[in-house]
Design a protein around this motif. Structure first.
Motif, PDB file in Angstrom:
ATOM      1  N   ALA A 140      41.164  30.061   1.445  1.00 47.18           N
ATOM      2  CA  ALA A 140      42.525  29.619   1.148  1.00 47.18           C
ATOM      3  C   ALA A 140      42.993  30.042  -0.242  1.00 47.18           C
ATOM      4  O   ALA A 140      44.177  29.889  -0.567  1.00 47.18           O
ATOM      5  N   GLY A 141      42.105  30.581  -1.066  1.00 51.18           N
ATOM      6  CA  GLY A 141      42.520  31.120  -2.358  1.00 51.18           C
ATOM      7  C   GLY A 141      42.306  30.163  -3.515  1.00 51.18           C
ATOM      8  O   GLY A 141      41.930  29.005  -3.351  1.00 51.18           O
ATOM      9  N   MET A 142      42.584  30.666  -4.722  1.00 52.86           N
ATOM     10  CA  MET A 142      42.294  29.933  -5.946  1.00 52.86           C
ATOM     11  C   MET A 142      43.112  28.653  -6.085  1.00 52.86           C
ATOM     12  O   MET A 142      42.626  27.645  -6.596  1.00 52.86           O
ATOM     13  N   ALA A 143      44.362  28.678  -5.623  1.00 55.28           N
ATOM     14  CA  ALA A 143      45.208  27.491  -5.753  1.00 55.28           C
ATOM     15  C   ALA A 143      44.635  26.314  -4.971  1.00 55.28           C
ATOM     16  O   ALA A 143      44.823  25.151  -5.350  1.00 55.28           O
ATOM     17  N   ALA A 144      43.940  26.610  -3.885  1.00 56.73           N
ATOM     18  CA  ALA A 144      43.370  25.555  -3.041  1.00 56.73           C
ATOM     19  C   ALA A 144      42.128  24.927  -3.660  1.00 56.73           C
ATOM     20  O   ALA A 144      41.617  23.924  -3.151  1.00 56.73           O
ATOM     21  N   GLY A 196      44.231  36.468  -2.220  1.00 62.86           N
ATOM     22  CA  GLY A 196      42.939  36.701  -1.601  1.00 62.86           C
ATOM     23  C   GLY A 196      42.058  35.477  -1.667  1.00 62.86           C
ATOM     24  O   GLY A 196      42.438  34.432  -2.197  1.00 62.86           O
ATOM     25  N   ALA A 197      40.866  35.616  -1.132  1.00 62.49           N
ATOM     26  CA  ALA A 197      39.911  34.512  -1.172  1.00 62.49           C
ATOM     27  C   ALA A 197      39.452  34.258  -2.600  1.00 62.49           C
ATOM     28  O   ALA A 197      39.445  35.154  -3.444  1.00 62.49           O
ATOM     29  N   TYR A 253      36.176  19.946   2.874  1.00 62.57           N
ATOM     30  CA  TYR A 253      37.274  20.250   1.952  1.00 62.57           C
ATOM     31  C   TYR A 253      38.096  21.442   2.443  1.00 62.57           C
ATOM     32  O   TYR A 253      39.324  21.453   2.322  1.00 62.57           O
ATOM     33  N   GLU A 254      37.426  22.436   3.012  1.00 61.94           N
ATOM     34  CA  GLU A 254      38.136  23.612   3.532  1.00 61.94           C
ATOM     35  C   GLU A 254      39.143  23.218   4.611  1.00 61.94           C
ATOM     36  O   GLU A 254      40.221  23.801   4.714  1.00 61.94           O
ATOM     37  N   VAL A 255      38.794  22.235   5.395  1.00 61.17           N
ATOM     38  CA  VAL A 255      39.642  21.837   6.530  1.00 61.17           C
ATOM     39  C   VAL A 255      40.670  20.787   6.130  1.00 61.17           C
ATOM     40  O   VAL A 255      41.851  20.865   6.492  1.00 61.17           O
TER      41      VAL A 255
END
Length: 320
Positions: A140-144, A196-197, A253-255
């Motif tokens: 989801a990237g750095m912001a996430a 990006g990731a 956390y990813e979900v």
């Protein structure tokens, strides 16, 4: 890379906690007693207390079980790197993010360049603590990644609770406490490009049975051995427990993001409903701490109402 095999063999022999003569150690390793003495001095520079008694030999001040790669790896699915001597477990993973599998773990007995938040030194003597990092690729990237240190703190505190150890609390944003003393610190470092990731490296240093004879630690601290009243900790099983717990928490956390962790954090918040001050550079704000919000910001009840503060340059201090 410097060869530490002789020192590690010595430590493995001495880890039983009984006396071993310089002569017997030399015969075992095929070197002279003078060479044994020199290697013992090198081990002491790693922060290991070794007694020498005339006519009896060498003995560790306290016995310990060395970490075992095979034992840890046999109980977890994550790839595990065990390096007895390393500069920094975080840096090891950061240097290899393009080739490592997500979930790879690096564990060490000793860090020569351990670091904490804002580049501060993390005191890292051999064999008496836990130095542990995990690499995670967040699609989801750095912001996430905002609030990730809070998620890790909750996961580790709950893992310790599951072992029957009570009273471990959390200090926003990245520390574990017990009786207002620091037990562990968490450091999240990341790299990646916009869109990006994010390559995340989550490191933790936990005091297990450390003694600070030189007075180099500049804040109240404690160790897990002090918390439970027993210094015979099974560090291998601690590592296994933390790997499993963190893997589960990071997948959650990813979900779901922070939503599953806010209530869990607030239950464990060391400073909940207590007066604190937040230090932001030359500025300072005081108030009553009210836990965290859904973004991971610390909530502070001030004279101007309830406010949320978030950012890597904020320090929280008690104000009572």
């Amino acid at each position: 890379m410097k060869d530490h095999s002789v020192k590690l063999s010595l430590l493995n022999t001495l880890s039983d906690g009984v006396f071993h003569s310089g002569e017997s150690l030399g015969q075992q390793l095929g070197i002279t007693r003078a060479a044994i003495s020199k290697h013992i001095q090198g081990i002491q520079e790693w922060g290991v207390d070794i007694f020498r008694v005339q006519g009896k030999g060498y003995q560790l001040a306290q016995p310990f079980i060395m970490l075992s790669h095979d034992l840890i790896q046999s109980q977890v699915s994550n790839p595990v790197e065990l390096h007895p001597i390393i500069d920094s477990t975080n840096q090891f993973l950061l240097d290899r993010t393009e080739t490592l599998a997500s979930g790879t773990v690096c564990v060490a007995e000793y860090q020569s360049q351990g670091r904490g938040r804002r580049g501060r030194q993390w005191v890292s003597p051999f064999g008496t603590n836990l130095y542990f990092s995990i690499f995670w690729r967040l699609e989801a990237g750095m912001a996430a990644a905002m609030g990730l240190s809070l998620v890790v703190g909750v996961a580790i505190a709950e893992a310790i609770e599951s072992l029957g150890i009570e009273g471990v609390k959390l200090k926003w944003p990245n520390d574990l406490y017990h009786n207002d003393k620091k037990l562990a610190g968490i450091l999240v470092e990341m790299s990646g490009q916009a869109g990006g990731a994010a390559n995340l490296v989550i490191g933790m240093g936990m005091n297990l049975a450390m003694q600070d004879k030189k007075g180099t630690i500049d804040q109240p601290w404690t160790s897990l051995a002090e918390v439970i009243g027993n210094d015979q900790l099974d560090r291998n099983q601690l590592v296994v427990s933390f790997i499993k717990t963190l893997d589960k928490a990071l997948k959650n956390y990813e979900v779901h993001g922070m939503q599953d962790f806010v209530t869990r954090w607030n239950r464990l918040d060391n400073f909940l409903d207590r007066p604190i001050r937040l230090i932001m550079g030359n500025n300072e704000v005081t108030g009553i701490e009210r836990g965290i919000d859904s973004h991971g910001g610390v909530l502070l009840e001030t004279n101007e109402g309830l406010k949320s503060f978030i950012g890597g340059e904020i320090s929280l201090r008690r104000n009572d």
